[in-house]
Structure formats: C-alpha cells, structure tokens
Design an enzyme around this catalytic site. Structure first.
Site, PDB file in Angstrom:
ATOM      1  N   GLN A  64       0.760  -1.135  -0.094  1.00 29.18           N
ATOM      2  CA  GLN A  64       0.040  -0.127   0.093  1.00 29.18           C
ATOM      3  C   GLN A  64       0.842   1.180   0.099  1.00 29.18           C
ATOM      4  O   GLN A  64       1.916   1.225   0.683  1.00 29.18           O
ATOM      5  CB  GLN A  64      -1.017   0.142   1.303  1.00 29.18           C
ATOM      6  CG  GLN A  64      -1.921   1.128   1.495  1.00 29.18           C
ATOM      7  CD  GLN A  64      -2.711   1.151   2.417  1.00 29.18           C
ATOM      8  OE1 GLN A  64      -2.283   1.595   3.514  1.00 29.18           O
ATOM      9  NE2 GLN A  64      -3.829   0.518   2.408  1.00 29.18           N
ATOM     10  N   CYS A  94      -6.439   6.228   5.891  1.00 25.85           N
ATOM     11  CA  CYS A  94      -5.909   6.431   7.109  1.00 25.85           C
ATOM     12  C   CYS A  94      -6.313   7.634   7.777  1.00 25.85           C
ATOM     13  O   CYS A  94      -6.519   8.840   7.371  1.00 25.85           O
ATOM     14  CB  CYS A  94      -4.489   6.638   6.913  1.00 25.85           C
ATOM     15  SG  CYS A  94      -3.688   6.686   8.812  1.00 25.85           S
ATOM     16  N   LYS A 133      -8.046   1.841  -1.467  1.00 25.11           N
ATOM     17  CA  LYS A 133      -8.855   1.693   0.023  1.00 25.11           C
ATOM     18  C   LYS A 133      -9.146   3.095   0.529  1.00 25.11           C
ATOM     19  O   LYS A 133      -8.492   4.057   0.558  1.00 25.11           O
ATOM     20  CB  LYS A 133      -7.872   1.383   0.836  1.00 25.11           C
ATOM     21  CG  LYS A 133      -8.468   0.838   2.189  1.00 25.11           C
ATOM     22  CD  LYS A 133      -7.726  -0.089   3.147  1.00 25.11           C
ATOM     23  CE  LYS A 133      -8.356  -0.760   4.308  1.00 25.11           C
ATOM     24  NZ  LYS A 133      -8.778   0.495   5.275  1.00 25.11           N
ATOM     25  N   HIS A 162     -14.208   1.520   3.491  1.00 24.86           N
ATOM     26  CA  HIS A 162     -14.362   1.468   4.982  1.00 24.86           C
ATOM     27  C   HIS A 162     -15.589   2.424   5.206  1.00 24.86           C
ATOM     28  O   HIS A 162     -15.040   3.654   4.980  1.00 24.86           O
ATOM     29  CB  HIS A 162     -13.141   1.925   5.813  1.00 24.86           C
ATOM     30  CG  HIS A 162     -13.315   1.723   7.175  1.00 24.86           C
ATOM     31  ND1 HIS A 162     -12.551   1.084   8.137  1.00 24.86           N
ATOM     32  CD2 HIS A 162     -14.290   2.343   7.918  1.00 24.86           C
ATOM     33  CE1 HIS A 162     -13.008   1.310   9.452  1.00 24.86           C
ATOM     34  NE2 HIS A 162     -13.841   2.072   9.278  1.00 24.86           N
ATOM     35  N   GLY A 218      -9.152  -6.387   9.945  1.00 25.44           N
ATOM     36  CA  GLY A 218      -7.953  -6.151  10.210  1.00 25.44           C
ATOM     37  C   GLY A 218      -7.814  -6.359  11.827  1.00 25.44           C
ATOM     38  O   GLY A 218      -7.162  -7.109  12.549  1.00 25.44           O
ATOM     39  N   ARG A 219      -8.501  -5.651  12.543  1.00 24.97           N
ATOM     40  CA  ARG A 219      -8.534  -5.418  13.810  1.00 24.97           C
ATOM     41  C   ARG A 219      -9.068  -6.795  14.579  1.00 24.97           C
ATOM     42  O   ARG A 219      -8.739  -7.117  15.673  1.00 24.97           O
ATOM     43  CB  ARG A 219      -9.369  -4.287  14.537  1.00 24.97           C
ATOM     44  CG  ARG A 219      -8.645  -3.041  14.192  1.00 24.97           C
ATOM     45  CD  ARG A 219      -9.546  -1.657  14.845  1.00 24.97           C
ATOM     46  NE  ARG A 219     -11.078  -1.704  13.657  1.00 24.97           N
ATOM     47  CZ  ARG A 219     -11.930  -1.087  14.236  1.00 24.97           C
ATOM     48  NH1 ARG A 219     -12.371  -0.810  15.543  1.00 24.97           N
ATOM     49  NH2 ARG A 219     -12.983  -1.151  13.390  1.00 24.97           N
TER      50      ARG A 219
END
Length: 312
Positions: A64, A94, A133, A162, A218-219
């Site tokens: 990325q 981010c 993303k 997201h 992810g988390r």
C-alpha cells in the site's frame, strides 16, 4: 467470498503476516502497511523488509502506498514492480491526524479536484494494477457521492470501502446505507472493510449483502488470528496453535529488533488484543504489562499458557 487481511501500521508487518499465514491461513490477499515515499526515493529499512519476496512466500501480497504526489506514487510503484509485484494499493483511508494534516490518506478526500488530477496521472502511467482503499469522506458520508463519481472514471482492480468518515476514526457504527449505494453504483469491484470481528459479523454481512464477494478485516485478526480460517468454516484456534503463533511472533521480533524494551513493546501490544481469549488471564496480563526484561516476560507467558484455558 474473498477475504483480505487489512494493513495496520506498526502491527501487520511481515512477521505478523507470515505467522498468521503459517499458523492459520484463510486470506486471499495480505496488504502491506503503507509505504511513504520519501524525497530520496528509497524504501526505509522497515518498508524494504516488509516487501522482500522472501518475507512474503506463499502469500498474495499487495503493498500500500500513502502519498498525494503522483510522481512519488509512480516511482514507488515502478520499484515495487521490480520486486515482482503486479498490484499496488492507494491509501485514501488512514484517519490519523498526522497523516490527514498533510493531505494524505483520508485527508486527500478533502481535495477532490486535486485527487482527480492525481488519479488521472497514476492510472494513465502506472503499468501495474491499482486498487484503492477509501473512506466516505472527511465529515459527512454524503461526500462519497461525488467521490464515487470520480472513482468510477478509472479502471481499478477493486475499490475497498471503509464506510466511515475521517472524523469518526473507528468509532460509531459503519454507514452501511452509504456502502450499499456505493456497491450498487460502482463500476469497479467493491470490497467491504469495517467491523468484521467474528464469524458471526461476517455471516450477518453476507446475509444482508448476498451479491458481495469480498471483505477485508484487520482489527478482528488481532484478537483472533484464526478469524480468516473460521470465516471459511474452519476450527477456532486451540491453545497449541496460539502458542505456536505467539512463539513465531516473539522469535521474529527478537531476531529483527534490538533491546528488550522494543521487543516487549510489540508483545505487550499483542496481548492487549489477545488477552480476552484466555479465561481469568487478568493477573498474568498485568504482569506482562509490567515486565521490563524478556526473560521475565518468557516466564509469565509460560505460566499463562500452562495454567489458563481458552474462552469458548
């Protein structure tokens, strides 16, 4: 359904990804935490280790890139192509303030005209596939309507959404209605990312979105490294597997890092997420957080695995 491992800066580096892949598997793509192009045009030591082919054997790995300068993106993508990569991912998600204030990550979404010029250039000149993303915008999910019009002008490998805005970070409930509209209107393949922490979360998403064929988590993997396998119908991690996973991580960090404090910082971070998997582990985890020497840490971990059972 395709399942992707999300890039989490400082956490899902090559040692973590390799341990997840070797112990549990379950993922179709493993995304490398973002590379920040620098003025010298070189990869940092961390970035180079993360992308080395020898550190990503057997995994479909996607690096990325975090930048708002087309020339930096193209230069980095060319170097990654030389390492053997056929796909790169652009980070427009981010939410970190240090990233956003520089107009990068989700901060780039505040400047749609600049973003469009950037995308014009990279999609025109980049020779390998590009996925994106993204978040929904900076402040209001309705910002995504215009952003999606821009995204639809480019042949993306896929658009990973997201469905939160920057100011929400990871709080509040994802805006599923905004994701649904984007899924219907996108001309590019769409992947869902957000709050897939358990197989039950995945099943609910799949039930509500029968046409979707891709999710990213992810988390959830930090608390359950076998999550990808479980989503695919496999078994939960047993204690022996978690011990092997832990030992691969710990051994990898000991080999790559210097100083007990640095190594233990990484392991304490792991236990922040992993501790709830063990019953009555509070005292052991408290000892782990206080440990200052690796030798002490090793004794505590030995005690934890020997005396504590997994929560079923």
């Amino acid at each position: 359904m395709k399942i992707y491992l999300a890039p989490l800066e400082g956490i899902t580096g090559w040692i973590f990804r390799s341990a997840v892949h070797e112990c549990f598997g379950g993922f179709d793509k493993y995304f490398v935490p973002f590379i920040k192009p620098n003025q010298m045009g070189h990869f940092s030591a961390r970035e180079k280790k993360d992308i080395l082919p020898d550190h990503n054997r057997g995994m479909y790995t996607v690096p990325q890139i975090l930048t708002n300068r087309a020339e930096d993106f193209l230069r980095t993508a060319k170097k990654l192509e030389e390492y053997g990569y056929s796909e790169v991912n652009l980070n427009l998600g981010c939410p970190s303030k240090t990233v956003v204030t520089k107009g990068r990550g989700s901060g780039f979404l505040a400047y749609p005209e600049q973003l469009e010029r950037f995308l014009d250039e990279i999609f025109d000149k980049c020779k390998i596939r590009i996925s994106v993303k993204t978040r929904l915008g900076m402040d209001d999910p309705r910002e995504f309507e215009y952003l999606l019009e821009i995204y639809n002008r480019y042949p993306m490998e896929e658009l990973i959404i997201h469905p939160r805005v920057q100011r929400e970070f990871y709080k509040n409930t994802p805006h599923i209605d905004a994701f649904d509209r984007a899924f219907d209107m996108s001309v590019n393949p769409v992947c869902y990312n957000g709050d897939i922490f358990t197989p039950e979360d995945y099943e609910r998403f799949r039930k509500d979105h029968p046409r979707a064929d891709c999710v990213m988590t992810g988390r959830g993997v930090l608390a359950d490294p076998a999550l990808g396998r479980r989503i695919r119908g496999g078994s939960p991690a047993d204690k022996a597997e978690l011990r092997r996973f832990h030992d691969l991580l710990y051994g990898g960090y000991c080999a790559e890092m210097s100083g007990d404090r640095t190594i233990l910082f990484k392991m304490k971070e792991l236990w922040t997420y992993l501790a709830p998997a063990f019953a009555d582990s509070r005292k052991c985890v408290k000892k782990i957080k206080k440990a200052e020497k690796c030798s002490v840490y090793e004794q505590i971990v030995e005690e934890l695995f020997a005396t504590k059972e997994l929560v079923r």
